[in-house]
Write a protein that holds these residues in place. Sequence first.
Motif, mmCIF file in Angstrom:
data_model
loop_
_atom_site.group_PDB
_atom_site.id
_atom_site.type_symbol
_atom_site.label_atom_id
_atom_site.label_comp_id
_atom_site.label_asym_id
_atom_site.label_seq_id
_atom_site.Cartn_x
_atom_site.Cartn_y
_atom_site.Cartn_z
ATOM 1 N N ARG A 24 0.742 -1.291 -0.068
ATOM 2 C CA ARG A 24 0.105 0.042 0.026
ATOM 3 C C ARG A 24 0.774 1.219 -0.095
ATOM 4 N N ALA A 32 3.732 9.598 -3.188
ATOM 5 C CA ALA A 32 2.175 9.724 -2.777
ATOM 6 C C ALA A 32 2.095 11.500 -2.707
ATOM 7 N N GLY A 84 -4.598 8.856 0.737
ATOM 8 C CA GLY A 84 -4.376 7.534 0.375
ATOM 9 C C GLY A 84 -5.419 6.647 0.311
ATOM 10 N N GLN A 85 -6.702 7.028 0.948
ATOM 11 C CA GLN A 85 -7.775 6.421 0.964
ATOM 12 C C GLN A 85 -8.537 6.798 -0.461
ATOM 13 N N ALA A 126 -9.838 8.328 -7.457
ATOM 14 C CA ALA A 126 -8.643 8.551 -6.660
ATOM 15 C C ALA A 126 -7.973 9.939 -7.457
ATOM 16 N N ASP A 151 -6.194 0.519 0.522
ATOM 17 C CA ASP A 151 -5.712 0.824 1.681
ATOM 18 C C ASP A 151 -6.697 1.490 2.494
ATOM 19 N N PRO A 209 -7.237 11.533 -3.315
ATOM 20 C CA PRO A 209 -6.127 10.961 -2.776
ATOM 21 C C PRO A 209 -4.760 10.889 -3.753
ATOM 22 N N ALA A 213 -2.896 5.766 -4.870
ATOM 23 C CA ALA A 213 -3.843 5.102 -3.917
ATOM 24 C C ALA A 213 -4.509 3.954 -4.644
#
Length: 353
Positions: A24, A32, A84-85, A126, A151, A209, A213
Amino acid sequence: MATVDEATGPRPAGRGTRRPGGRRPRRGGPAALLAAALATVLAAGCTSGGGPADDSRGSTPPPGRTATADPTPSTAPSPTAAAGQVLAVKIDNVRAARPQTGLDAADVVYVEQVEGGLSRLMAVFATKLPKTVGPVRSARESDLELLRQFDRPVLAFSGAQGRLMPLIDREPLEAVTPENTDGVYFRGRDKASPHNLYLRPGRLLDEAPGAAALTTGFRHGPAPAGGNPAKERTVRFPSARFTFTWSARAKGWELTTDGTPTRVTDGRRLAPATVVVQYVKIRRSVYHDSLGNRTPYTETVGTGRAEVLRDGRSYPARWRRPAATDGTDFTAPDGRPLPFAPGQVWVVLAAAR
């Protein structure tokens, strides 16, 4: 375009704890952060127009429509998604629910079989967040296995079979329903209930995110060698039919559902860049609907054959997903990774024969 009153004031903290381990993306990494920054720019320009009128102010519906009030307010706090979700939304796909809102902003759309051989969609967001998404409908047991590749995703849905709800509560996800949130859902005036429940994603996530993600296992890149020219592909469920027709102008596969061109509420035709027909085992689950019909369970862990449509060509493929916490790899018959075209991906989960 839907009129949405944005929430004000601080958002309360989300529920639950983060699941350990797995492949993840994590907060704070350079990739990220870069993806999140890019997503913010993209999200700012994405408003997916043509949404339903907000009926949350008690307006009288037009003749022939059913007046439906907003869900009873709950004292439970609205969950806040962590970085990240992804946001996954269960979307109605019967005739009465079309045209839908916000589907064109999804990165991935899964097409699932439900009771009576009908279909339902799970849209995953995302890199962009539309102002409005819907109509939102109930979740199924198969969704839980499909979502474990992400994640701690946020799952927006309108409810589920009573015996399934405790299982959802134990899953490593953030469940967002009209009963456990305030100001996130509203009833539109464009359709009759139950096909008029809509979600305001901006009340759940401050920003998209980002692409990091999307732990789907999908690869994107230039078209591979091989494949066969393809103009059209039709996939049939027992009570639903999807036809994808290549359009060089749209640079995608224009979708026709049950014989009608599929558009979002602002009139734009849906035309994903890549279509995957993934042949899976579909069996009966232990759950059923209000009429006693058993819910199909779609198995997305394992291996099987697939067909990948991109750039006007069809590529035979194999899919492999070793565990629910893994993404799905798609390879050519010779074992090489099969990249998808940049842009939206539709995955039609069809029954293997």
